[in-house]
Write a protein that holds these residues in place. Structure first.
Motif, PDB file in Angstrom:
ATOM      1  N   ARG A 131       0.838  -1.197   0.000  1.00 27.47           N
ATOM      2  CA  ARG A 131       0.000   0.000   0.000  1.00 27.47           C
ATOM      3  C   ARG A 131       0.875   1.249   0.000  1.00 27.47           C
ATOM      4  O   ARG A 131       0.561   2.246  -0.644  1.00 27.47           O
ATOM      5  CB  ARG A 131      -0.923   0.018   1.226  1.00 27.47           C
ATOM      6  CG  ARG A 131      -2.022  -1.007   1.241  1.00 27.47           C
ATOM      7  CD  ARG A 131      -2.826  -1.041  -0.057  1.00 27.47           C
ATOM      8  NE  ARG A 131      -3.324   0.289  -0.412  1.00 27.47           N
ATOM      9  CZ  ARG A 131      -3.294   0.790  -1.648  1.00 27.47           C
ATOM     10  NH1 ARG A 131      -2.769   0.114  -2.650  1.00 27.47           N
ATOM     11  NH2 ARG A 131      -3.786   1.997  -1.873  1.00 27.47           N
ATOM     12  N   GLY A 132       1.980   1.210   0.721  1.00 24.93           N
ATOM     13  CA  GLY A 132       2.877   2.351   0.729  1.00 24.93           C
ATOM     14  C   GLY A 132       3.563   2.573  -0.603  1.00 24.93           C
ATOM     15  O   GLY A 132       3.737   3.716  -1.038  1.00 24.93           O
ATOM     16  N   MET A 133       3.962   1.494  -1.255  1.00 23.83           N
ATOM     17  CA  MET A 133       4.655   1.628  -2.537  1.00 23.83           C
ATOM     18  C   MET A 133       3.697   2.029  -3.658  1.00 23.83           C
ATOM     19  O   MET A 133       4.038   2.854  -4.511  1.00 23.83           O
ATOM     20  CB  MET A 133       5.364   0.321  -2.884  1.00 23.83           C
ATOM     21  CG  MET A 133       6.585   0.060  -2.012  1.00 23.83           C
ATOM     22  SD  MET A 133       7.546  -1.401  -2.496  1.00 23.83           S
ATOM     23  CE  MET A 133       6.462  -2.716  -1.923  1.00 23.83           C
ATOM     24  N   LEU A 137       1.677   8.638   1.186  1.00 25.45           N
ATOM     25  CA  LEU A 137       1.913   8.554   2.627  1.00 25.45           C
ATOM     26  C   LEU A 137       0.623   8.281   3.397  1.00 25.45           C
ATOM     27  O   LEU A 137       0.635   7.563   4.403  1.00 25.45           O
ATOM     28  CB  LEU A 137       2.551   9.860   3.108  1.00 25.45           C
ATOM     29  CG  LEU A 137       3.238   9.835   4.478  1.00 25.45           C
ATOM     30  CD1 LEU A 137       4.341   8.800   4.523  1.00 25.45           C
ATOM     31  CD2 LEU A 137       3.800  11.223   4.799  1.00 25.45           C
ATOM     32  N   LEU A 138      -0.495   8.817   2.935  1.00 26.31           N
ATOM     33  CA  LEU A 138      -1.773   8.565   3.606  1.00 26.31           C
ATOM     34  C   LEU A 138      -2.166   7.105   3.472  1.00 26.31           C
ATOM     35  O   LEU A 138      -2.610   6.483   4.442  1.00 26.31           O
ATOM     36  CB  LEU A 138      -2.859   9.478   3.030  1.00 26.31           C
ATOM     37  CG  LEU A 138      -4.266   9.297   3.592  1.00 26.31           C
ATOM     38  CD1 LEU A 138      -4.288   9.485   5.109  1.00 26.31           C
ATOM     39  CD2 LEU A 138      -5.233  10.281   2.916  1.00 26.31           C
ATOM     40  N   ASP A 139      -2.014   6.535   2.297  1.00 21.21           N
ATOM     41  CA  ASP A 139      -2.323   5.116   2.106  1.00 21.21           C
ATOM     42  C   ASP A 139      -1.498   4.249   3.060  1.00 21.21           C
ATOM     43  O   ASP A 139      -2.020   3.310   3.671  1.00 21.21           O
ATOM     44  CB  ASP A 139      -2.027   4.698   0.660  1.00 21.21           C
ATOM     45  CG  ASP A 139      -2.968   5.325  -0.347  1.00 21.21           C
ATOM     46  OD1 ASP A 139      -4.182   5.089  -0.247  1.00 21.21           O
ATOM     47  OD2 ASP A 139      -2.482   6.060  -1.230  1.00 21.21           O
ATOM     48  N   LEU A 140      -0.217   4.571   3.176  1.00 21.69           N
ATOM     49  CA  LEU A 140       0.660   3.794   4.036  1.00 21.69           C
ATOM     50  C   LEU A 140       0.228   3.880   5.492  1.00 21.69           C
ATOM     51  O   LEU A 140       0.127   2.855   6.190  1.00 21.69           O
ATOM     52  CB  LEU A 140       2.102   4.298   3.879  1.00 21.69           C
ATOM     53  CG  LEU A 140       3.161   3.672   4.796  1.00 21.69           C
ATOM     54  CD1 LEU A 140       3.225   2.159   4.614  1.00 21.69           C
ATOM     55  CD2 LEU A 140       4.527   4.298   4.538  1.00 21.69           C
ATOM     56  N   ASP A 208     -13.488   5.977   0.219  1.00 20.28           N
ATOM     57  CA  ASP A 208     -13.859   4.595  -0.085  1.00 20.28           C
ATOM     58  C   ASP A 208     -12.630   3.713  -0.270  1.00 20.28           C
ATOM     59  O   ASP A 208     -12.586   2.579   0.215  1.00 20.28           O
ATOM     60  CB  ASP A 208     -14.742   4.542  -1.331  1.00 20.28           C
ATOM     61  CG  ASP A 208     -16.134   5.094  -1.098  1.00 20.28           C
ATOM     62  OD1 ASP A 208     -16.503   5.305   0.078  1.00 20.28           O
ATOM     63  OD2 ASP A 208     -16.847   5.325  -2.084  1.00 20.28           O
ATOM     64  N   SER A 209     -11.621   4.248  -0.960  1.00 21.15           N
ATOM     65  CA  SER A 209     -10.387   3.496  -1.171  1.00 21.15           C
ATOM     66  C   SER A 209      -9.640   3.301   0.148  1.00 21.15           C
ATOM     67  O   SER A 209      -9.134   2.203   0.434  1.00 21.15           O
ATOM     68  CB  SER A 209      -9.501   4.229  -2.175  1.00 21.15           C
ATOM     69  OG  SER A 209      -8.233   3.612  -2.278  1.00 21.15           O
ATOM     70  N   GLU A 215      -9.990  -1.687   6.248  1.00 19.47           N
ATOM     71  CA  GLU A 215     -10.746  -2.896   6.560  1.00 19.47           C
ATOM     72  C   GLU A 215      -9.894  -4.142   6.304  1.00 19.47           C
ATOM     73  O   GLU A 215      -9.886  -5.089   7.103  1.00 19.47           O
ATOM     74  CB  GLU A 215     -12.025  -2.935   5.724  1.00 19.47           C
ATOM     75  CG  GLU A 215     -13.084  -3.926   6.210  1.00 19.47           C
ATOM     76  CD  GLU A 215     -12.895  -5.308   5.631  1.00 19.47           C
ATOM     77  OE1 GLU A 215     -13.412  -6.265   6.235  1.00 19.47           O
ATOM     78  OE2 GLU A 215     -12.222  -5.437   4.590  1.00 19.47           O
ATOM     79  N   ALA A 216      -9.130  -4.127   5.203  1.00 17.62           N
ATOM     80  CA  ALA A 216      -8.252  -5.255   4.904  1.00 17.62           C
ATOM     81  C   ALA A 216      -7.174  -5.397   5.973  1.00 17.62           C
ATOM     82  O   ALA A 216      -6.869  -6.508   6.423  1.00 17.62           O
ATOM     83  CB  ALA A 216      -7.617  -5.079   3.527  1.00 17.62           C
TER      84      ALA A 216
END
Length: 233
Positions: A131-133, A137-140, A208-209, A215-216
């Motif tokens: 997710r980070g790659m 930064l927010l996703d990570l 949503d993303s 959740e995962a």
């Protein structure tokens, strides 16, 4: 035990609160897992806890890598320095404390370093790094949040639960470590970081993303507890 509950770490209406509400079923399965219940009342088999400790050591290595990735993904010095401090805290402090704690359970660092990664360890750590790659930064940090914030919530829940037994509980130190104000400050800082990154990086438009990732990650954390109970690699 049933003590007074510790304050909720979530900011009302903030990103973390919305993510937790949106993933409530998976989140609750994680923070109220039978493994956690066994920690609270002291009934968790010690072999399961030792297996968890070994895998948690391996997890910490990848956690440090995630913060190295966070420094790379940062676009200002403040975020780079924050990521560097977190990585240093894991490598220079937390891993040493973990090794000392595990020694009390008869688990040596050599044994942990040589152990194969369980499927649950591989699944969650590689998910966070992916997710980070693939994202920013927010996703990570959304992928990291269930671990950082969840452990503080777990400890707070256990201290407030009448079924929790501290006297004579072999896991008392673990519970108190994550209920300690120093760790709660770490978790609170993670909540605040999510709010800042969301404001700067369009978190509302991407909700949503972000929720799918959160959740995962919560499901993968529950899988880490499953791994501890099953003793399966």
């Amino acid at each position: 035990m049933g003590g007074a509950p510790l304050p909720d770490l979530a900011v009302p209406g903030g990103l973390f609160a919305r993510l937790r509400d949106g993933a409530r079923a998976s989140w609750d399965r994680y923070v109220r897992h039978p493994f956690v219940v066994g920690l609270g009342d002291g009934t968790l088999p010690e072999a399961a806890f030792r297996h968890y400790l070994v895998q948690d050591y391996l997890f910490l290595i990848h956690f440090a890598r995630a913060y190295a990735l966070a420094a790379y993904k940062a676009d200002d010095l403040a975020d780079m320095r924050a990521a560097s401090r977190s990585m240093s805290a894991i490598l220079d402090l937390e891993m040493g404390l973990h090794v000392k704690y595990c020694a009390r359970w008869g688990v040596g660092e050599g044994e942990m370093a040589a152990a194969p990664e369980a499927q649950a360890t591989l699944a969650y750590t590689r998910f966070v790094l992916e997710r980070g790659m693939a994202g920013d930064l927010l996703d990570l940090h959304v992928a990291l949040a269930p671990c950082v914030i969840g452990y503080a919530e777990i400890a707070a829940n256990l201290l407030a639960d009448p079924a929790t037994r501290l006297d004579g509980n072999p896991y008392r130190d673990w519970i108190e470590m994550y209920a300690d104000p120093a760790y709660r400050e770490v978790a609170q800082s993670q909540v605040a970081l999510l709010e800042r990154l969301s404001a700067r990086r369009g978190g509302n438009a991407r909700f949503d993303s972000l929720l799918r990732a959160f959740e995962a990650a919560s499901r993968l954390e529950a899988g880490f507890w499953d791994m501890g109970l099953s003793l399966a690699d």
